[in-house]
Design a protein around this motif. Structure first.
Motif, short mmCIF file in Angstrom:
data_model
loop_
_atom_site.label_atom_id
_atom_site.label_comp_id
_atom_site.label_asym_id
_atom_site.label_seq_id
_atom_site.Cartn_x
_atom_site.Cartn_y
_atom_site.Cartn_z
N ALA A 70 0.84 -1.21 0.00
CA ALA A 70 0.00 0.00 0.00
C ALA A 70 0.87 1.25 0.00
O ALA A 70 2.04 1.22 0.39
N VAL A 71 0.29 2.35 -0.47
CA VAL A 71 0.94 3.65 -0.40
C VAL A 71 -0.01 4.62 0.30
O VAL A 71 -1.22 4.38 0.38
N ILE A 72 0.57 5.69 0.83
CA ILE A 72 -0.21 6.72 1.49
C ILE A 72 -0.19 7.96 0.63
O ILE A 72 0.85 8.35 0.11
N TYR A 73 -1.35 8.59 0.47
CA TYR A 73 -1.37 9.92 -0.14
C TYR A 73 -1.91 10.90 0.89
O TYR A 73 -3.00 10.72 1.43
N ALA A 93 -2.96 0.98 8.49
CA ALA A 93 -2.29 -0.09 7.72
C ALA A 93 -1.94 -1.27 8.61
O ALA A 93 -2.08 -2.43 8.22
N GLU A 94 -1.52 -0.96 9.82
CA GLU A 94 -1.12 -2.02 10.76
C GLU A 94 -2.29 -2.90 11.13
O GLU A 94 -2.18 -4.12 11.21
N THR A 95 -3.45 -2.26 11.34
CA THR A 95 -4.62 -3.02 11.77
C THR A 95 -5.31 -3.73 10.60
O THR A 95 -6.13 -4.62 10.82
N LEU A 101 -1.78 -4.13 5.93
CA LEU A 101 -1.27 -3.49 4.72
C LEU A 101 0.19 -3.11 4.94
O LEU A 101 0.54 -2.59 6.00
N THR A 102 1.03 -3.32 3.94
CA THR A 102 2.44 -2.98 4.03
C THR A 102 2.69 -1.69 3.26
O THR A 102 2.53 -1.64 2.03
N ILE A 103 3.06 -0.63 3.95
CA ILE A 103 3.28 0.67 3.31
C ILE A 103 4.66 0.67 2.65
O ILE A 103 5.68 0.44 3.30
N ILE A 104 4.68 0.97 1.35
CA ILE A 104 5.94 0.96 0.61
C ILE A 104 6.35 2.36 0.14
O ILE A 104 7.47 2.56 -0.28
N HIS A 105 5.42 3.32 0.23
CA HIS A 105 5.78 4.68 -0.22
C HIS A 105 4.76 5.68 0.31
O HIS A 105 3.63 5.32 0.64
N GLU A 106 5.20 6.94 0.42
CA GLU A 106 4.32 8.03 0.85
C GLU A 106 4.37 9.14 -0.20
O GLU A 106 5.44 9.57 -0.61
N TYR A 107 3.20 9.57 -0.65
CA TYR A 107 3.09 10.70 -1.58
C TYR A 107 2.50 11.87 -0.82
O TYR A 107 1.40 11.75 -0.24
N ILE A 108 3.18 13.01 -0.80
CA ILE A 108 2.74 14.14 0.01
C ILE A 108 2.73 15.41 -0.83
O ILE A 108 3.74 15.78 -1.44
N LYS A 136 1.51 1.65 -13.39
CA LYS A 136 2.59 0.67 -13.53
C LYS A 136 2.39 -0.54 -12.63
O LYS A 136 3.27 -1.39 -12.53
N ARG A 137 1.24 -0.56 -11.92
CA ARG A 137 0.93 -1.65 -10.99
C ARG A 137 1.98 -1.75 -9.88
O ARG A 137 2.38 -2.84 -9.48
N ALA A 138 2.43 -0.59 -9.38
CA ALA A 138 3.49 -0.57 -8.37
C ALA A 138 2.96 -0.87 -6.97
O ALA A 138 3.74 -1.16 -6.07
N PHE A 139 1.65 -0.79 -6.76
CA PHE A 139 1.08 -1.07 -5.45
C PHE A 139 -0.35 -1.55 -5.61
O PHE A 139 -0.95 -1.43 -6.69
#
Length: 519
Positions: free
Chosen positions: A3-6, A30-32, A35-42, A65-68
């Motif tokens: 997963a990623v965070i925006y 994500a923890e609950t 989900l495994t966070i692999i990137h953050e977009y801010i 690109k199907r990155a997440f």
């Protein structure tokens, strides 16, 4: 799932604390939810009124690109507050296999959730509009004084100390050159080639294009006219760069040279894309078009398996099938009892899922920490530690405190107001009042209520977002549902009518609500 965070905050009374709070809650979510966070977009200091944000666009590109697999956002308004852009971006994410998780808005993964999400999107758009009214009021006040409002400065001008336009000696010659070349008969292509070859650029530092050149040639500011939308027009309010005679000569030439746009090959909008399925093989039917011997263009839906010779389902006319679906959707939303039933179920989901106060609590905690930091700084100043750094830090803490107080007040107000069943009913009743000849209304009706449409040779089966899950019903489930379905009580059935068909039955099963139309 990867997963990623925006995260985003606007420049209006928000700051870095908002980003930190969103990230902290996203990681907890994500923890609950495994989900495994692999990137953050801010995106910092970026409005949500459109999706033209650097990190947001990068996130969409990575999704393609199907990155997440999953996207975590605070609320729907992090994606945007423009309904059309929200719908498009959500479609792009879904198309690329990305599931959206909302932290502060627990939207169930059911058809009721689709309706609830649409209501929340509408409320976000309303909130955004109210928020922007203050900004527009300030812009109108500046416009009344012929001052820059931020986005209305054209090439050739700078903004003076009093926010009024003054001629920019570096870029004004470019404007004069453009008008001179066009008045002498050069084409747009020739002028663009000349400007770009000289290394001249637009206000944003980009090479000239047809659009940027046409905008420059039609801008009345170059003859001293200040214009703010359609509300304010002030003559001789700006120092002119182009002589009026040259400007009006160019306008006449533009009208003469402008060619009518060709519409013969304009792309049709297929309302049932991803919802229309073949009754023979269960595969998706897609929009196609063709031209007859008379030159008339016709639009159809045809089965994707037909091209591979795996299905013999004949194409169906777009106008006919879309008209039929809309006919039954409109009949559905005009039934008071059924709307009340849908609203009650949606509201119960909302009550069960949206009791979280973590956002308000995180703001309160951040405010307390800011006040504690302020108290420590005051203690240091009283002890004799006072310099430029402590002064700047105190100012910074004061600004943070005001931002947090404003955000906390707004959050508590939203909690107090909340979403009521009446809000959902009002939203649903608006569908009954829609003008079904309007394209945007037709799209919204189908998007919100229609789950799938199966076309057979002798019948059409419509399934509605009514209960169960929101995945598209399969052909096997349709056939099973037709056998086990139970006719709804008359109170929840819309009025029966033959129309252009032999008739229909409205009934439900554990999966969905069906309308069986006999052809």
């Amino acid at each position: 799932m990867n997963a990623v965070i925006y995260a985003r905050y606007s420049s209006h009374r928000q700051g870095e604390q908002s980003i930190e709070g969103q990230l902290a809650e996203a990681k907890k979510y994500a923890e609950t939810h495994c989900l495994t966070i692999i990137h953050e977009y801010i995106d910092r200091a970026q409005t949500g009124r459109n999706d033209n944000r650097e990190q947001f666009q990068l996130m969409l590109a990575d999704a393609a690109k199907r990155a997440f697999d999953a996207l975590i956002v605070w609320k729907t308004d992090r994606i945007g507050r423009n309904k059309e852009e929200i719908a498009l971006n959500k479609y792009r994410l879904k198309k690329n296999g990305v599931k959206i998780h909302y932290i502060a808005e627990m939207i169930p993964d059911t058809p009721e959730g689709i309706i609830l999400e649409a209501v929340i999107e509408g409320m976000a758009a309303c909130y955004s509009e109210q928020l922007s009214q203050n900004i527009r009021r300030g812009q109108r006040a500046s416009a009344a004084k012929a001052q820059s409002t931020g986005g209305n400065r054209p090439l050739g001008y700078k903004t003076g100390p009093d926010k009024r336009f003054i001629i920019d000696p570096e870029t004004a010659p470019t404007v004069k050159l453009v008008y001179d070349l066009y008045a002498r008969g050069q084409t747009m292509t020739q002028i663009i080639r000349t400007l770009n070859a000289k290394g001249l650029r637009t206000l944003r530092g980009r090479p000239f294009t047809n659009n940027s050149l046409r905008t420059l040639l039609k801008n009345e500011k170059y003859i001293g006219v200040y214009i703010y939308k359609d509300e304010i027009r002030i003559e001789d309010a700006i120092p002119s760069i182009v002589e009026p005679e040259a400007f009006y000569k160019v306008q006449e030439m533009l009208k003469y040279n402008q060619k009518a746009a060709a519409h013969k090959n304009s792309k049709a909008d297929y309302l049932l894309t991803e919802k229309l399925l073949c009754g023979k093989c269960g595969q998706m039917m897609v929009g196609v078009s063709g031209t007859s011997k008379t030159g008339t263009r016709h639009h159809y839906y045809y089965c994707t398996e037909q091209r591979k010779k795996r299905c013999c389902k004949k194409p169906v006319r777009r106008e006919w099938i879309e008209g039929l679906v809309l006919e039954y959707v409109v009949a559905l939303v005009q039934n008071e009892d059924l709307l009340d039933f849908i609203a009650e179920n949606t509201y119960q989901y909302y009550l069960a899922q949206n009791t979280d106060t973590s956002y308000t609590e995180s703001l309160q905690k951040a405010l307390e920490e800011t006040e504690k930091a302020t108290a420590n700084l005051i203690w240091a100043m009283e002890a004799g530690i006072f310099n430029e750094a402590t002064k700047n830090r105190m100012n910074e803490l004061d600004e943070q405190k005001e931002e947090l107080k404003a955000a906390l007040s707004a959050a508590r107000l939203r909690e107090d107001l909340g979403l009521k069943k009446e809000h959902i009913l009002y939203f649903l009743h608006r569908f009954a009042e829609m003008d079904c000849t309007d394209e945007a209304c037709r799209k919204q009706l189908i998007k919100t209520f229609v789950n799938s449409v199966f076309v057979y040779d002798d019948k059409v089966v419509l399934t509605f977002n009514y209960s169960g899950d929101d995945r598209t019903i399969t052909l096997h489930e349709i056939d099973a549902g037709l056998q086990q379905g139970v006719r709804l009580p008359r109170a929840l059935c819309h009025h029966e009518k033959a129309c252009n068909h032999n008739g229909y039955r409205l009934f439900s099963c554990p999966l969905t609500l069906y309308a069986l139309v006999t052809l």
